[in-house]
Design a protein around this motif. Structure first.
Motif, PDB file in Angstrom:
ATOM      1  N   ASP A  34       3.091  -6.216  13.365  1.00  0.00           N
ATOM      2  CA  ASP A  34       3.691  -6.721  12.227  1.00  0.00           C
ATOM      3  C   ASP A  34       4.725  -7.962  12.400  1.00  0.00           C
ATOM      4  OD1 ASP A  34       1.949  -5.285  10.028  1.00  0.00           O
ATOM      5  OD2 ASP A  34       4.374  -5.586   9.151  1.00  0.00           O
ATOM      6  N   GLN A  43      -0.540  -6.639  -0.358  1.00  0.00           N
ATOM      7  CA  GLN A  43      -0.113  -8.080  -0.403  1.00  0.00           C
ATOM      8  C   GLN A  43      -1.504  -8.998  -0.684  1.00  0.00           C
ATOM      9  OE1 GLN A  43       2.246  -9.471   2.320  1.00  0.00           O
ATOM     10  NE2 GLN A  43       3.705  -7.359   2.551  1.00  0.00           N
ATOM     11  N   GLN A  44      -1.343 -10.025  -1.516  1.00  0.00           N
ATOM     12  CA  GLN A  44      -2.070 -11.965  -0.931  1.00  0.00           C
ATOM     13  C   GLN A  44      -1.916 -12.462   0.162  1.00  0.00           C
ATOM     14  OE1 GLN A  44      -4.200 -13.424  -3.604  1.00  0.00           O
ATOM     15  NE2 GLN A  44      -3.781 -11.099  -4.119  1.00  0.00           N
ATOM     16  N   TRP A  45      -2.895 -12.280   1.420  1.00  0.00           N
ATOM     17  CA  TRP A  45      -3.380 -12.639   2.262  1.00  0.00           C
ATOM     18  C   TRP A  45      -3.955 -14.264   2.026  1.00  0.00           C
ATOM     19  CZ3 TRP A  45      -0.280 -10.519   5.718  1.00  0.00           C
ATOM     20  CH2 TRP A  45       0.040  -9.621   6.024  1.00  0.00           C
ATOM     21  N   ASP A  46      -3.306 -15.031   3.006  1.00  0.00           N
ATOM     22  CA  ASP A  46      -3.685 -16.205   3.148  1.00  0.00           C
ATOM     23  C   ASP A  46      -5.443 -16.286   3.478  1.00  0.00           C
ATOM     24  OD1 ASP A  46      -2.513 -17.081   1.258  1.00  0.00           O
ATOM     25  OD2 ASP A  46      -0.944 -18.394   2.779  1.00  0.00           O
ATOM     26  N   LEU A  47      -5.602 -15.609   4.668  1.00  0.00           N
ATOM     27  CA  LEU A  47      -6.807 -15.960   5.792  1.00  0.00           C
ATOM     28  C   LEU A  47      -6.462 -14.501   6.507  1.00  0.00           C
ATOM     29  CD1 LEU A  47      -8.622 -17.354   7.851  1.00  0.00           C
ATOM     30  CD2 LEU A  47      -6.067 -17.738   8.874  1.00  0.00           C
ATOM     31  N   VAL A  61      -3.021 -12.651   7.832  1.00  0.00           N
ATOM     32  CA  VAL A  61      -2.104 -14.284   7.528  1.00  0.00           C
ATOM     33  C   VAL A  61      -2.268 -14.574   6.484  1.00  0.00           C
ATOM     34  CG1 VAL A  61      -1.440 -16.240   9.265  1.00  0.00           C
ATOM     35  CG2 VAL A  61      -3.234 -14.569   9.637  1.00  0.00           C
ATOM     36  N   LYS A  62      -0.303 -14.577   5.759  1.00  0.00           N
ATOM     37  CA  LYS A  62      -0.269 -15.330   4.869  1.00  0.00           C
ATOM     38  C   LYS A  62       1.095 -16.954   5.208  1.00  0.00           C
ATOM     39  CE  LYS A  62       3.079 -13.879   1.537  1.00  0.00           C
ATOM     40  NZ  LYS A  62       3.206 -12.360   0.578  1.00  0.00           N
ATOM     41  N   LYS A  91       4.142  -0.507   0.899  1.00  0.00           N
ATOM     42  CA  LYS A  91       3.801  -1.509  -0.351  1.00  0.00           C
ATOM     43  C   LYS A  91       2.774  -2.217  -0.984  1.00  0.00           C
ATOM     44  CE  LYS A  91       5.752  -3.846   3.105  1.00  0.00           C
ATOM     45  NZ  LYS A  91       5.161  -4.364   4.705  1.00  0.00           N
ATOM     46  N   ASP A 133       8.844 -10.016   3.558  1.00  0.00           N
ATOM     47  CA  ASP A 133       7.504  -9.797   4.285  1.00  0.00           C
ATOM     48  C   ASP A 133       6.912  -9.960   5.194  1.00  0.00           C
ATOM     49  OD1 ASP A 133       7.221  -8.255   1.035  1.00  0.00           O
ATOM     50  OD2 ASP A 133       6.808 -10.450  -0.086  1.00  0.00           O
ATOM     51  N   SER A 134       5.566  -9.112   5.266  1.00  0.00           N
ATOM     52  CA  SER A 134       4.906  -9.523   6.572  1.00  0.00           C
ATOM     53  C   SER A 134       4.399 -10.723   6.397  1.00  0.00           C
ATOM     54  CB  SER A 134       3.834  -7.795   6.411  1.00  0.00           C
ATOM     55  OG  SER A 134       4.609  -6.914   7.273  1.00  0.00           O
ATOM     56  N   VAL A 135       4.057 -11.704   7.316  1.00  0.00           N
ATOM     57  CA  VAL A 135       3.618 -12.711   7.460  1.00  0.00           C
ATOM     58  C   VAL A 135       2.168 -12.613   8.440  1.00  0.00           C
ATOM     59  CG1 VAL A 135       5.202 -14.272   6.542  1.00  0.00           C
ATOM     60  CG2 VAL A 135       5.157 -13.995   8.328  1.00  0.00           C
ATOM     61  N   ILE A 136       2.624 -11.626   9.200  1.00  0.00           N
ATOM     62  CA  ILE A 136       1.031 -11.685   9.815  1.00  0.00           C
ATOM     63  C   ILE A 136       0.664  -9.741   9.846  1.00  0.00           C
ATOM     64  CG2 ILE A 136       0.193 -11.492  12.100  1.00  0.00           C
ATOM     65  CD1 ILE A 136       1.671 -14.640  12.886  1.00  0.00           C
ATOM     66  N   LYS A 137      -0.061  -9.753  10.167  1.00  0.00           N
ATOM     67  CA  LYS A 137      -0.594  -7.670  10.097  1.00  0.00           C
ATOM     68  C   LYS A 137      -1.002  -8.008  10.567  1.00  0.00           C
ATOM     69  CE  LYS A 137      -1.009  -4.238   7.171  1.00  0.00           C
ATOM     70  NZ  LYS A 137       1.156  -3.166   7.328  1.00  0.00           N
TER      71      LYS A 137
END
Lengths: 283, 427
Positions: free
Chosen positions: B70, A5-9, B107-108, A2, B3-7
């Protein structure tokens, strides 16, 4: 698979350690104020006199100094009432030394909290600066009362009203220096504890090297220069000059202290930022 | 939603064993000298996997190495593993308490971590003041806390003491208040480390309910626990760590059984037991307990099917019709919970005196025990069941642990208690 993505941290081994994250400090401003409140409230809980101790401490120290240095040792106070002279020095000095000693144990004293939850670590030394500033303001108040008393009864002191605007700058510089030294020591002591032994002793020694007790007017020109290389000396001397009319007052030396403070703060915050990432493994 | 929030990518964390002292400064200097010449850190190449039981050659160990996974939005990820497997290190890195040695995590969303409840509680401050302080440490704004203040106090159930310094609290009240603050955090990602193991049963239930709400609200949760029952009931996905690496990632049930299976499950050797009674025509040599899929285990869930296999050797011939056997379960207070006497079950064991060895197999289709520890003892007699007629008698041959689960299929974990369960329902 994909698209980006936009990562915040992004958690990495080393972050850009020159980047000071002011935004997250701002985000945690409520914590900053609550820590200040905690420091302020918790100190005098379960005491009878409570916040009155803020007044008693500097007054007692000044009385002791007056008795020993002026009464017994007959050290010059530049012709000022000894009590007032020492009190001016001690009030400002105490702010510096409190900031320094308390921030210097930031990492070690807060290891339990830092080991469990993340927030910008710089919040803790900043809260020390602010809570001590409140304490300092109370102590300045008592100093002002005594000062006004002497101003009316004694003719030896002359307030330098046209320079009074410098007072906030002097306080800021003391705060900056205390913060800078303290934060640097706290960062350096996470791995090697040796420095902690020096702090208590060093602060004592520095007091005598900062013209709190000995006015530099009593010294030879050569010693004066050495004393002035200590950035605290010209600030304390200037403080005394503004209120008492006697003392060393020089914009160039004040500028030196200011630049010294800026460099010290920058360097120590950089070191702090680097250390805060990994200190839990070494503390 | 997916969607992945932690990778987590190639994550590794190296620790230095032993004390920080003069030896460390030479390492530091060596590191610095390598970096100055633009070379790689010499200490990153060495280091061993983290096996606490063996003495290693190097005093640098990898607490975590090559961790990749993930986490998707809304998942509840259970992290399990033995002590020292790297669970807490992983959580610490995720909560930014410490930094990794290599690799990175993306991290998101906002993370809040609950590695401990009551972090930053100050004993001199009142409950009210501590709620604000603790909330702020965990990243809430003052306004956020004010708006939830009544809810927090209500949840904690310590309203009466709210203006008393927390140093006067009982430890239970302290934990209740602390958890109440934590439970009202509303981050996108919540990291929890075994905080459920506190408080009384009523409060634990409340906490479990809150955890379910959190995950139900579509938030992502990472949860470390040794309580397999809570992992099973809360998590949608499991990760098992072993010696700093990922052993398994995927389905929660598989993960839990893998973990339970990895524990001490080898047959218990009975041949060397000297604290046994009996003439010794038959000697029991080994005991194994298997679950329904045939894996040797020592932990089972209430209602599981189990099979117990006892190996024996024959030393002397005897009349097999006179041989009586019983396997008995005791609870921790040595009360008999269940017994399987062969005469009541009308079983005559067929001993093969030629082969001189054999096994007794007992199948229990449903283990109707409440959560707790149970001990198995074995008795065998010839003729009468009196003390003089013992063939072989051994007490405490094996301990089994029964874990809580949703026995009645009503979505509620059953309580522990050393009395048996019966199937039934209210009409």
């Amino acid at each position: 698979m994909k698209q980006e993505q936009q990562w915040d941290l992004i958690i990495r081994p080393k972050n850009n350690w020159h980047k000071l994250d002011l935004q997250s400090i701002w985000h945690y401003r409520d914590l900053l104020m609550l820590l200040v409140k905690r420091d302020f409230i918790s100190v005098y809980k379960q005491t009878i006199l409570g916040p009155l101790w803020f007044f008693i401490q500097p007054v007692l120290t000044s009385l002791t100094f007056t008795f020993i240095f002026s009464g017994i040792a007959h050290i010059s106070t530049d012709g000022n009432p000894a009590m007032l002279f020492y009190m001016a020095g001690i009030t400002l000095w105490t702010y510096f030394s409190d900031c320094l000693t308390k921030t210097s144990s930031t990492f070690i004293a807060n290891a339990a909290v830092f080991g469990k939850v993340y927030f910008p670590r710089l919040i803790v030394p900043l809260s020390v600066l602010i809570s001590n500033l409140i304490k300092f303001s109370i102590q300045v108040l008592i100093f002002l009362i005594i000062w006004i008393y002497y101003l009316t009864v004694s003719s030896t002191i002359t307030a330098q009203w046209h320079y009074m605007w410098l007072i906030p700058a002097l306080i800021l510089m003391m705060a900056g220096l205390g913060f800078g030294f303290g934060v640097m020591i706290s960062s350096l002591t996470t791995k090697y504890r040796d420095l902690t032994f020096l702090v208590g002793f060093g602060v004592q020694l520095l007091m005598y090297g900062s013209s709190v007790v000995l006015p530099i007017s009593t010294m030879s020109p050569k010693t004066q220069i050495i004393m002035l290389l200590n950035p605290l000396t010209s600030i304390i001397e200037a403080f005394k000059f503004l209120f008492l009319g006697s003392g060393f007052f020089n914009f160039i030396w004040l500028g030196y202290s200011f630049v010294f403070m800026l460099i010290l703060m920058t360097v120590s915050v950089l070191i702090f930022n680097k250390v805060e990432k990994s200190f839990m493994d070494t503390v | 939603m997916s969607d992945s929030v932690i990778k987590v990518e190639n994550l590794g964390k190296q620790y230095h064993l032993g004390q920080v002292g003069t030896g460390t400064i030479t390492h530091d200097l060596n590191r610095w000298w390598h970096r100055l010449r633009g070379k790689e850190d010499p200490y990153l190449k060495i280091g061993e996997t983290n096996d606490r039981t063996k003495k290693g050659k190097s005093d640098l160990v990898w607490a975590l190495r090559d961790i990749n996974f993930d986490v998707k939005q809304g998942e509840v990820l259970g992290i399990i593993g033995k002590n020292g497997a790297g669970k807490s290190t992983l959580l610490k890195i995720l909560s930014r308490v410490t930094s990794p040695t290599v690799g990175e995590i993306k991290v998101k969303g906002r993370i809040a971590s609950l590695l401990e409840v009551g972090t930053g509680f100050h004993p001199e401050l009142t409950g009210r003041e501590n709620i604000f302080l603790n909330g702020a440490i965990m990243g809430m704004s003052k306004q956020e806390i004010s708006s939830k203040f009544d809810e927090i106090v209500d949840f904690s159930g310590v309203e009466r003491y709210i203006d008393t310094p927390v140093k006067r609290y009982s430890s239970g009240m302290y934990v209740r208040l602390a958890f109440a603050v934590a439970a009202h955090l509303e981050p996108e990602i919540l990291i929890v480390d075994e905080v459920l193991a506190v408080g009384d049963a009523e409060f634990q239930k409340k906490c479990m309910g809150k955890m379910k709400d959190v995950s139900g609200a579509g938030r992502t949760v990472l949860f470390v626990s040794h309580q397999m029952s809570s992992i099973r009931s809360l998590c949608t996905k499991g990760v098992m760590l072993n010696r700093g690496g990922i052993e398994y990632i995927g389905n929660t049930d598989d993960c839990v059984s893998l973990y339970l299976g990895s524990q001490d499950n080898s047959g218990t050797d009975l041949i060397n037991r000297t604290d046994r009674l009996g003439a010794g025509q038959v000697r029991f040599t080994n005991i194994h307990i298997y679950n329904s899929s045939g894996d040797a285990k020592v932990e089972f869930f209430s209602g599981d099917a189990i099979t117990i296999k006892l190996n024996y050797q024959i030393n002397k011939e005897f009349n097999i019709r006179e041989f009586l056997f019983s396997l008995v379960f005791f609870d921790t207070q040595e009360r008999i919970m269940a017994a399987f006497p062969s005469d009541e079950l009308n079983k005559v064991f067929d001993f093969n005196f030629e082969k001189k060895i054999g096994e007794i197999v007992l199948h229990i289709p449903e283990l109707l025990f409440r959560p707790g520890n149970y001990f198995i003892s074995i008795y065998s007699f010839i003729g009468q069941s009196g003390e003089n007629d013992y063939v072989d008698m051994i007490t405490n041959v094996k301990k089994i642990t029964v874990l809580s689960n949703d026995f009645f299929h009503k979505g509620i974990l059953i309580r522990s208690g050393e009395y048996t369960l019966l199937k039934g329902k209210y009409l």
